[in-house]
Design a protein around this motif. Structure first.
Motif, PDB file in Angstrom:
ATOM      1  N   ASP A   8       8.545 -32.087-118.708  1.00 48.95           N
ATOM      2  CA  ASP A   8       8.263 -31.659-117.341  1.00 48.95           C
ATOM      3  C   ASP A   8       9.349 -30.703-116.871  1.00 48.95           C
ATOM      4  O   ASP A   8      10.538 -31.022-116.955  1.00 48.95           O
ATOM      5  N   ALA A  25       7.332 -34.950-109.725  1.00 48.93           N
ATOM      6  CA  ALA A  25       7.891 -35.325-111.029  1.00 48.93           C
ATOM      7  C   ALA A  25       8.030 -36.837-111.141  1.00 48.93           C
ATOM      8  O   ALA A  25       7.661 -37.441-112.156  1.00 48.93           O
ATOM      9  N   SER A 308       1.280 -27.850-117.553  1.00 48.46           N
ATOM     10  CA  SER A 308       1.656 -27.180-116.306  1.00 48.46           C
ATOM     11  C   SER A 308       0.386 -26.774-115.564  1.00 48.46           C
ATOM     12  O   SER A 308      -0.224 -25.744-115.854  1.00 48.46           O
TER      13      SER A 308
END
Length: 330
Positions: A8, A25, A308
């Motif tokens: 990430d 996140a 993403s």
């Protein structure tokens, strides 16, 4: 059975900000922990408007504090930007707070442009040969200190935080093999040397205190959705971002647009075509076929999945579908 992990960059989307990216996140980490992923890694990048993971060790602490079982780490720390002692103290602190859950991947790239690199380091005197020396110095600080040792990382000494070597070239493969460390190859954005790097690493691996046999982790892009059409659309955000970065116009993660690849020049289309080998796009059945093929070709011990996607809920769903596929594969 291959492991499945998460990479990430805490993407900052257009119209949003770093606060939202960092909260997303943690939310993603909490979900993938529940879904059975092995690791959650964040990466050091600087001066990128669309990446919120610059203060990597700080973000790792935030993620580890909000989860309970998943391993959390750096994929990676760009070691030439830091003194090894400082990294030993930072990750020694993390390992002291979250025992047996912290990993430290190390890269030798700057993670930024030349001007920003100078702002980070003040001096650009480092050479390629400095990286192996810095890695071994860092290892030294993380081991139990010698009786006569004058500089001791506190916290850090005796934590033996597992180290990984990251790379997108043959250099990292050679170093990881020589030191007997696990090797993570950045095939998700630079697949050209992947096969040769894997071969060099496996053929030259020397067992160490940390690792008895080679362990290959490969970066892999996944964009999964309920339909192939939706997956293709969602994937266009990361493709736009990649093309913009290669043009020197990096920005926040853009929203998806239809038929994006048709707007690109032939060289740009070829660049994306090369990346397609290390990507799975489609519904669950489609990504299962693509992941199985990739694992058969590479015999990877672990895939670290980058996904993403502009919409956070769609990103969560992509990882959820990936977890279901991983369960069937294993």
């Amino acid at each position: 059975m291959p492991l499945f992990s998460v990479l990430d960059l805490a993407p900052v989307c257009e119209g949003s900000n770093a606060t939202t990216a960092l909260h997303n996140a943690l939310d993603l980490a909490q979900h993938v922990e529940k879904w059975g992923f092995s690791r959650y890694w964040v990466a050091e990048h600087h001066n990128f408007p669309g990446i919120a993971s610059a203060a990597t060790s700080v973000l790792i602490g935030y993620i580890a504090g909000g989860t309970s079982t998943i391993r959390v780490g750096a994929g990676g720390i760009m070691l030439p930007n830091h003194a090894p002692l400082m990294i030993a103290e930072q990750f020694g602190t993390l390992a002291s707070l979250y025992p047996d859950r912290i990993d430290l991947g190390l890269g030798r790239a700057p993670g930024t442009d030349q001007l920003t690199m100078q702002a980070l380091r003040r001096s650009l005197s480092q050479e390629v040969g400095d990286f192996p020396r810095d890695v071994t110095e860092l290892q030294h600080f993380l081991k139990e200190p010698d009786a006569a040792q004058k500089i001791v990382a506190t916290p850090g000494a005796g934590t033996n935080v597992p180290l990984w070597i990251l790379g997108s070239s043959l250099f990292g493969a050679q170093l990881a093999a020589m030191l007997g460390l696990p090797f993570a190859f950045a095939s998700h954005f630079a697949p050209a040397a992947m096969d040769q790097a894997i071969e060099i690493y496996r053929e030259n691996f020397k067992p160490s205190e940390q690792l008895e046999k080679p362990h290959v982790m490969l970066g892999y892009n996944v964009c999964a959705a309920d339909s192939p059409e939706e997956a293709d659309l969602l994937r266009s955000s990361s493709l736009q971002s990649f093309v913009n970065m290669r043009k020197g116009a990096a920005g926040k993660l853009p929203p998806p647009i239809a038929n994006f690849e048709a707007t690109l020049s032939a060289p740009e289309q070829q660049m994306l075509h090369q990346m397609a080998r290390c990507a799975a796009v489609g519904n669950a059945d489609m990504i299962e076929d693509q992941i199985k093929k990739f694992l058969k070709e590479t015999e990877a011990d672990e895939l670290i999945i980058a996904s993403s996607i502009f919409d956070h809920k769609a990103r969560l769903h992509s990882y959820e579908l990936t977890a279901e596929v991983a369960g069937r594969i294993n």
